[in-house]
Design an enzyme around this catalytic site. Sequence first.
Site, short mmCIF file in Angstrom:
data_model
loop_
_atom_site.label_atom_id
_atom_site.label_comp_id
_atom_site.label_asym_id
_atom_site.label_seq_id
_atom_site.Cartn_x
_atom_site.Cartn_y
_atom_site.Cartn_z
N GLU A 1 0.82 -1.22 0.00
CA GLU A 1 0.00 0.00 0.00
C GLU A 1 0.85 1.27 0.00
O GLU A 1 0.47 2.27 0.61
CB GLU A 1 -0.92 0.03 1.23
CG GLU A 1 -2.33 -0.36 0.95
CD GLU A 1 -2.79 -0.05 -0.45
OE1 GLU A 1 -3.13 -1.03 -1.14
OE2 GLU A 1 -2.81 1.11 -0.90
C1 FAD Z 1 2.71 -9.70 0.64
C2 FAD Z 1 2.53 -8.62 -0.38
C3 FAD Z 1 1.25 -8.32 -0.83
C4 FAD Z 1 1.06 -7.34 -1.81
N1 FAD Z 1 -0.19 -7.11 -2.31
C5 FAD Z 1 -0.33 -6.31 -3.41
C6 FAD Z 1 -1.58 -6.22 -4.09
O1 FAD Z 1 -2.57 -6.79 -3.66
N2 FAD Z 1 -1.64 -5.47 -5.22
C7 FAD Z 1 -0.55 -4.81 -5.73
O2 FAD Z 1 -0.68 -4.15 -6.75
N3 FAD Z 1 0.65 -4.86 -5.09
C8 FAD Z 1 0.79 -5.60 -3.96
N4 FAD Z 1 2.00 -5.70 -3.33
C9 FAD Z 1 3.12 -4.94 -3.86
C10 FAD Z 1 3.55 -3.80 -2.96
O3 FAD Z 1 2.60 -2.78 -2.99
C11 FAD Z 1 4.95 -3.37 -3.40
O4 FAD Z 1 5.84 -4.36 -2.94
C12 FAD Z 1 5.34 -2.01 -2.89
O5 FAD Z 1 4.60 -1.02 -3.54
C13 FAD Z 1 6.82 -1.70 -3.08
O6 FAD Z 1 7.23 -1.96 -4.40
P1 FAD Z 1 8.54 -2.87 -4.64
O7 FAD Z 1 8.35 -4.13 -3.87
O8 FAD Z 1 8.78 -2.97 -6.08
O9 FAD Z 1 9.70 -2.07 -3.94
P2 FAD Z 1 10.54 -0.88 -4.61
O10 FAD Z 1 9.62 0.08 -5.24
O11 FAD Z 1 11.63 -1.45 -5.41
O12 FAD Z 1 11.14 -0.18 -3.30
C14 FAD Z 1 12.33 -0.64 -2.66
C15 FAD Z 1 12.76 0.43 -1.63
O13 FAD Z 1 13.03 1.67 -2.31
C16 FAD Z 1 12.22 2.71 -1.80
N5 FAD Z 1 11.83 3.59 -2.90
C17 FAD Z 1 11.35 3.24 -4.11
N6 FAD Z 1 11.10 4.35 -4.83
C18 FAD Z 1 11.42 5.41 -4.08
C19 FAD Z 1 11.38 6.82 -4.27
N7 FAD Z 1 10.94 7.38 -5.39
N8 FAD Z 1 11.81 7.61 -3.25
C20 FAD Z 1 12.26 7.07 -2.09
N9 FAD Z 1 12.30 5.75 -1.86
C21 FAD Z 1 11.89 4.93 -2.83
C22 FAD Z 1 11.03 2.03 -1.14
O14 FAD Z 1 10.45 2.83 -0.11
C23 FAD Z 1 11.66 0.74 -0.61
O15 FAD Z 1 12.24 1.00 0.64
C24 FAD Z 1 2.19 -6.63 -2.30
C25 FAD Z 1 3.47 -6.92 -1.82
C26 FAD Z 1 3.66 -7.91 -0.87
C27 FAD Z 1 5.05 -8.21 -0.41
#
Ligand code: FAD
Length: 565
Positions: free
Chosen positions: A427
């Site tokens: 989220e």
């Molecule tokens: C168990 C689980 C359930 C989920 N359920 C859903 C779902 O139902 N639907 C759905 O669509 N998604 C879902 N997700 C996905 C989830 O919303 C994403 O994992 C989340 O948005 C982070 O994206 P990412 O994992 O690619 O991390 P990344 O975006 O790669 O982030 C990695 C790190 O970098 C930081 N970061 C990234 N960009 C920036 C920025 N511009 N400025 C500063 N910091 C930054 C982040 O804060 C984080 O600390 C789920 C994930 C999990 C693990």
Amino acid sequence: MPYRAPTHDIRFLLEQVAGFDRVRETGHYEDAGPDVTEAILEEAGKVCTEILAPLQRPGDTHPARLENGVVRTSPGYGDGFRAIADGGWVSLSADPEYGGMGLPIAIQTAVNDMMSGACLSLQLNPLLTQGQIEAIAAHASDEIKALYLPKLISGEWTGTMNLTEPQAGSDVGALTTKAVPDGDGAYRISGQKIYITWGDTDFAENVCHLVLARLPDAPKGTRGISLFLVPKRLPDEAGNAGVANGVSVVSLEEKLGLHGSPTCVMQYEDAKGWLVGPEQGGMAAMFTMMNNARLGVGAQGIGVAEAAWQQALSYGMDRKQGRAEGTGTIAEHPDVRRMLSLMKAEIRAARSIALMNAVALDMARATGDGGWRARAELLIPITKAYGTDTGIAVSDLGIQVHGGMGYVEETGASQFFRDVRVTAIYEGTNGIQAMDLVGRKMADNGEAALALIDEISAEAEAARAEMPELAEPVWHAAENLREGVEAMVALEGKDRLAGATPFLRAFARVLGGHCHLRAARAGGAHAALAQVFVSRLLPEHESLLAEAKEGAGTLYALSLDDLAA
Ligand SMILES: Cc1cc2nc3c(=O)[nH]c(=O)nc-3n(C[C@H](O)[C@H](O)[C@H](O)COP(=O)(O)OP(=O)(O)OC[C@H]3O[C@@H](n4cnc5c(N)ncnc54)[C@H](O)[C@@H]3O)c2cc1C
């Protein structure tokens, strides 16, 4: 110790701290009187304590699995979901025209908190459905509303939210899933989504996916995104779940916790879908769903914190080690007493903030007042990040209170920590929440934040004569935060963003002090708990604000090569 829904505490905070009486006074909600509120919370509490809490361990030990492309859920989850659906708990605040109860979001938030404490992995299912209901109600055509809302509200069908792709996590604008008009008023969706919570289930007739995708020739980035409703099974002429659509679950993720909640890789191949909102208006529509979900995820953290605290307290009042006074249990040792008290104080602060946030949303809905809308929007990232950080911090302390018994699986103490850890990630990560607070939510030059600080100061001023030991520190903290807001507004770019997380945490500390002061004024043991927060946790706001104002210089003075050296 089995979880017991904290209905009494929640009612107290709703009435005495969150200002729920103001929602009643608007006359917008017919069924929000004190008796009805009490009856609803008691009834929901019973479902949580008696039906959902016993599912917490089986969900962990018997994870959801994928069999021939179909998700098989953990033992008892089907019955648990039916109890939620049959009780009308899927969406209490949905429009009565479509079968909802039209209750305030504050009551929905309270119920979400209790259900999360009882069984987080199952509660995720109705939470996502709630968000979908809200997005459809706000943005879909009348035809879609009439067909889908009654089924989603009754729990016959469930809902998911599909944003994430391998290359598009926090950067949603990088998504590549495609949507092509089929010439018949509908669209064909193709692409892969990852991490989709409850992407399939064996306890609902249909699973409806809200999918973000890009139309041909759409501009790059978030501006080019549209939102589509894509059901697993296409509705037939009578509106029942009919033939299969081009949607499948490719695999389930193996993860740290939340084993009862299937996290799916979804494949869309020429799947039929319908536009929700205007073409390229996908992010606005999705934001309706995300705001609801962010408040709900904050409540998840608080609910799990409550469950972890209850269990730690029970263990602490039973386990005997060393020479202790009174009961002779470890709960008499000063360090264990410190942990138990901090856990309770933290939960109260986070829960009060979430309920205040929900009240602001209800007030905005009832009055249409822009000030309430701005207040609600300001609080959303704080509720989400602080609520989930509290879930993690409190469940971590819960393990510590248990000693070795917290680290082995037998007691269930570690499950709370493993389950709740992801709430700070999904989220919108808590880092993204903090950036939202210092960016979009303070783009008004901090006006909404300063209006809230004015109220905190004025209330502390009014309480000064009655309880100076609490009111003085809260007043000073509010004035420090005022300076902090002005300093953040003056910072630009990377300098402001580098301080976002400490600033959000400082804001939560000051809000927590304010809420505890309000609770203390109700008398009884509330003042003693407020004293714990004000003397031990509130002072952290000073170092957090100092860090927030630091800018990015010191961080970037250390190059990536230096970090790697
Ligand atoms: C168990 C689980 C359930 C989920 N359920 C859903 C779902 O139902 N639907 C759905 O669509 N998604 C879902 N997700 C996905 C989830 O919303 C994403 O994992 C989340 O948005 C982070 O994206 P990412 O994992 O690619 O991390 P990344 O975006 O790669 O982030 C990695 C790190 O970098 C930081 N970061 C990234 N960009 C920036 C920025 N511009 N400025 C500063 N910091 C930054 C982040 O804060 C984080 O600390 C789920 C994930 C999990 C693990």
